[in-house]
Design an enzyme around this catalytic site. Structure first.
Site, PDB file in Angstrom:
ATOM      1  N   PRO A  19      39.247  39.319  45.847  1.00 41.79           N
ATOM      2  CG  PRO A  19      37.927  41.109  45.126  1.00 41.79           C
ATOM      3  CD  PRO A  19      38.356  40.372  46.354  1.00 41.79           C
ATOM      4  CG  MET A  20      43.805  38.877  44.608  1.00 41.02           C
ATOM      5  SD  MET A  20      45.108  37.922  45.441  1.00 41.02           S
ATOM      6  CE  MET A  20      44.241  36.372  45.769  1.00 41.02           C
ATOM      7  CB  ALA A  21      42.810  40.901  37.891  1.00 43.41           C
ATOM      8  CD  GLN A  73      36.199  43.643  42.508  1.00 42.20           C
ATOM      9  OE1 GLN A  73      37.140  43.574  41.727  1.00 42.20           O
ATOM     10  NE2 GLN A  73      36.359  43.831  43.810  1.00 42.20           N
ATOM     11  CB  CYS A 103      41.474  47.714  40.837  1.00 41.99           C
ATOM     12  SG  CYS A 103      42.788  47.292  39.664  1.00 41.99           S
ATOM     13  CG  ASN A 206      42.251  43.474  51.459  1.00 40.23           C
ATOM     14  OD1 ASN A 206      42.339  44.128  50.444  1.00 40.23           O
ATOM     15  ND2 ASN A 206      42.849  42.302  51.583  1.00 40.23           N
ATOM     16  N   GLY A 230      44.472  38.289  50.505  1.00 42.89           N
ATOM     17  CA  GLY A 230      44.747  38.244  49.079  1.00 42.89           C
ATOM     18  C   GLY A 230      46.060  37.552  48.773  1.00 42.89           C
ATOM     19  NE  ARG A 231      49.562  41.978  48.261  1.00 44.22           N
ATOM     20  CZ  ARG A 231      50.336  42.859  48.888  1.00 44.22           C
ATOM     21  NH1 ARG A 231      51.571  43.055  48.482  1.00 44.22           N
ATOM     22  NH2 ARG A 231      49.888  43.541  49.916  1.00 44.22           N
TER      23      ARG A 231
END
Length: 353
Positions: A19-21, A73, A103, A206, A230-231
């Site tokens: 999950p990435m804002a 989330q 976060c 992660n 993620g990235r």
């Protein structure tokens, strides 16, 4: 890869998108699943009731047409409010609730949410217990994402993991850095390995998983049950099928055809515009386009051009024209080195992986 069960939820494989804002909205989650991600958690949704009707939160809580398990989330600092947020999202289709203790962003931590909660273990445990108490009777599993600790001097992931398991959390994801580190340096995997040894529930590793070989190395180092990327998926969403294929066969897939990337990106843009509308859609799509073309011939020129474009049709056509020209130069994208993904802009955008 074998499926992974979390309570009544069965995930088709063990390679997940983080999950990435500002990134893992519904269009991006849909794309990652299409390209092999076995699990995709939404951008974090606030537990503050007064913000639930805001445009940002309503978009994040919109799961229309989303394939696979709908996982949301939630973030906040009050146990009762977090429980209420869990119920709110279950009523809107959530089949799994994930608690954000990972976060590192200042705007989140300054409100004592996200990884800041790792400094207040009683509150973090109260939140986990309250959310589980709401979700368990509905048959909705609760998972949790955290870091190794707040700082090098305050690493408490192992003791928290044990207590979260006792509270009813059914899967833990651990980013291999403290909050103090943000995304600097290299992820350390020994703490993730220690968490895995400490609990019986699934543990997800992660941090800095940049390709198939690194994925295999992280699994070997941590003993984790699954991986979360993620990235490295920004502009490269096919990384999930690359990793899954390599872990299954030991063979690396060829890089994607330029024609396939063109099709994927153009479809992604259309889905993106549909969710956000004209003005916001054009602006928020810029980062995705920039990630896709980073390091490609003429990519910088395209990025500069689309930053000036104000209409979705013109933006879409510019991307289409760019990839049509690129197809004349190469059949496939060049193979990417397994190096950390572009992260400075991601951090500036408020991305959390």
């Amino acid at each position: 890869m074998n499926p992974l069960s979390i309570g009544p939820v069965v995930l088709p494989n063990r390679v997940f998108v983080a999950p990435m804002a500002g990134v893992t909205d519904r269009p991006f989650r849909r794309l990652c699943r299409e390209l092999g991600a076995g699990h995709a958690v939404s951008e974090m949704v606030t537990s503050r009731r007064e913000l639930w009707d805001s445009l940002k939160t309503s978009r994040r809580a919109n799961h229309e047409g989303e394939p696979g398990t709908i996982a949301v989330q939630i973030a906040g600092t009050d146990a009762a409010m977090m429980a209420e947020a869990a119920a709110y999202n279950i009523d809107r289709g959530a089949q799994l609730i994930d608690i954000n203790l990972g976060c590192p962003a200042k705007k989140v931590c300054n409100k004592w949410a996200g990884s800041a909660l790792m400094q207040d273990e009683p509150l973090a445990l109260a939140i986990a217990g309250a959310v589980v108490a709401v979700c368990a009777p509905r048959g909705v599993p609760v998972t949790l994402k955290m870091r190794t600790g707040w700082s090098e001097a305050h690493k408490n992931a192992v003791q928290l993991a044990r207590r979260f398991e006792q509270a009813g959390i059914q899967m833990l994801t651990v980013h291999g850095r403290t909050r103090e580190l943000g995304y600097r340096g290299e992820a350390e995997y020994d703490t993730i390995a220690a968490v895995k040894q400490a609990v019986a529930i699934p543990v997800v590793a992660n941090g800095d998983i940049t390709g198939p070989r690194k994925a295999r190395a992280v699994l070997a180092a941590t003993g984790a049950d699954a991986l979360m990327i993620g990235r490295a998926a920004q502009g490269r969403p096919w990384i999930f099928r690359e990793v899954a294929h390599f872990l299954d066969t030991g063979e690396e897939l060829a890089p994607p055809l330029v024609a396939e990337v063109r099709r994927l990106l153009l479809a992604h843009l259309q889905d993106h515009y549909s969710l956000y509308g004209e003005s916001t859609g054009v602006r928020s799509a810029r980062k995705h386009i920039a990630w896709y073309v980073h390091g490609l011939p003429g990519g910088d020129a395209l990025r500069r051009h689309i930053n000036q474009v104000q209409e979705s049709r013109a933006q879409w056509c510019a991307v289409n024209d760019y990839f049509e020209r690129l197809e004349q130069q190469m059949e496939r994208l060049p193979r990417m080195n397994e190096a950390p993904a572009v992260s400075e802009q991601a951090t500036a955008e408020g991305v959390h992986a």
